[in-house]
Design an enzyme around this catalytic site. Sequence first.
Site, mmCIF file in Angstrom:
data_model
loop_
_atom_site.group_PDB
_atom_site.id
_atom_site.type_symbol
_atom_site.label_atom_id
_atom_site.label_comp_id
_atom_site.label_asym_id
_atom_site.label_seq_id
_atom_site.Cartn_x
_atom_site.Cartn_y
_atom_site.Cartn_z
ATOM 1 N N ASP A 1 0.798 -1.213 0.040
ATOM 2 C CA ASP A 1 -0.144 -0.070 0.136
ATOM 3 C C ASP A 1 0.909 1.160 0.126
ATOM 4 O OD1 ASP A 1 -2.328 1.830 0.612
ATOM 5 O OD2 ASP A 1 -1.414 1.822 2.620
ATOM 6 N N ASP B 1 -0.038 5.131 0.747
ATOM 7 C CA ASP B 1 -0.442 5.913 2.090
ATOM 8 C C ASP B 1 -0.174 5.366 3.292
ATOM 9 O OD1 ASP B 1 -0.446 7.691 -0.301
ATOM 10 O OD2 ASP B 1 -2.486 8.051 -0.137
ATOM 11 N N GLU C 1 0.610 9.268 5.777
ATOM 12 C CA GLU C 1 -0.654 9.442 5.546
ATOM 13 C C GLU C 1 -1.061 11.025 5.570
ATOM 14 O OE1 GLU C 1 -3.428 7.384 4.540
ATOM 15 O OE2 GLU C 1 -4.416 9.503 4.438
ATOM 16 N N TYR D 1 -6.203 11.968 1.137
ATOM 17 C CA TYR D 1 -6.429 12.233 -0.306
ATOM 18 C C TYR D 1 -5.257 13.037 -0.998
ATOM 19 C CZ TYR D 1 -10.909 10.716 0.543
ATOM 20 O OH TYR D 1 -12.187 10.121 0.772
ATOM 21 N N GLN E 1 -7.020 5.059 -4.812
ATOM 22 C CA GLN E 1 -6.957 6.609 -5.119
ATOM 23 C C GLN E 1 -8.297 7.275 -5.420
ATOM 24 O OE1 GLN E 1 -4.360 8.838 -4.610
ATOM 25 N NE2 GLN E 1 -3.155 6.967 -3.765
ATOM 26 N N LYS F 1 -9.270 -2.177 -3.812
ATOM 27 C CA LYS F 1 -9.156 -3.042 -2.680
ATOM 28 C C LYS F 1 -10.026 -2.967 -1.615
ATOM 29 C CE LYS F 1 -4.969 -1.055 -1.525
ATOM 30 N NZ LYS F 1 -3.852 -0.185 -0.773
HETATM 31 MG MG LIG Z 1 -2.765 3.012 3.454
#
Ligand SMILES: [Mg+2]
Length: 372
Positions: free
Chosen positions: A191, A193, A199, A202, A235, A284
């Site tokens: 993954d 972010d 993190e 967005y 995304q 996901k």
């Molecule tokens: Mg993540």
Amino acid sequence: MARLRGGGGRDVRLLVQGDSLGPGMERMLLAAWGLALRGHEVRWLGRNAPRAAASPEARLVRDHHEPDRRGADIVIGSDRALGAAALSGWRAGAHGMVAALDPARRKAWSPLERWCWSSLDSRAMVEETARDLASAPASALEPERLESWSPEAPPEAPEIAHPDVDRLERACERSLARRRGEGLSPAVFLDRDGTLVVEKGYLADPDDIELIPGVPEALYALRQAGYPIEVISNQSGVGRGLFPLSSVHRAMGRLRNLLRPYGVEIDAVHFCPHLPDSGCGCRKPGIELLERAARDLRLSLRQSVMIGDKLLDIRTGHRARALSILVRTGYGRDEERSLGGAGIEARPDHAFDDLAAAVSWILARERVGRWE
Ligand SMILES: [Mg+2]
């Protein structure tokens, strides 16, 4: 794409034989330029090189001299000058060639052109409407070596998010994957972010990409151990209209460029731009993106590992029958606390404080994955 991984631990470099991309070959020229915009390291040999980088993430080097041996992994050209493209590829030690091709010309290839084609692991980019012609007996191109351009019209100018760039990127990945031999490889799916980068919610601005401490070293160690590195990212900001597709590509390009000084190349980047309720299979915990990467790069999902900071990453890993690891960066710590009410599908096989700790554990084992 994707970042491509070369053999022997060296970086993957793409060499464009510009002399073969004259008039009529603009589609390949624009797509190759698009790879540079996405942060791939592209050396452009000879004429027809783009004059200026169109974004800060572009990695395009103009070169008037043939690179020395081991200077490139893939040469990009066309059938207008197949010999020149192959020659540049040999000199650079390239393993594969991806060439724009007119199937109608294929029948008239000279013995030398046929030999040039077969001397490298070559793949053809053809117009979608010409696929049947290209696989006809008279043209004698193996179907698995045929890639088609997107149904969309080529852009007027290089476009980072144009689907032609996706098509060329995948063709290069497939060509490189063949060098690993016939067997299926384990891989590490990551993954982005909260796992690789801080993190920020967005994230769309490339300047907001900030590596989590220890990530470059951990990825380098994985790569040295021979694991292909695949970034798998949701995304949905694209589907929500918060930012355009091009922002995701630029941010991924920035990620590649931040990792490159550490000797790390990402083998492939796959992301889902859709809304959570779109019903797509690529978001996901859907595993369509992992399956696509596995097909392209000849990977064994069952011998692979999925690492992320959310329970949906864990569900993804379980559904792909890969080993699932939760990291406590990003949302990871909160997600772990919420595990009490979660079903078995959300429970990670293992949890670690960060990617560095997860990778240390992986590398201390003989192999990863479930392999039951
Ligand atoms: Mg993540």
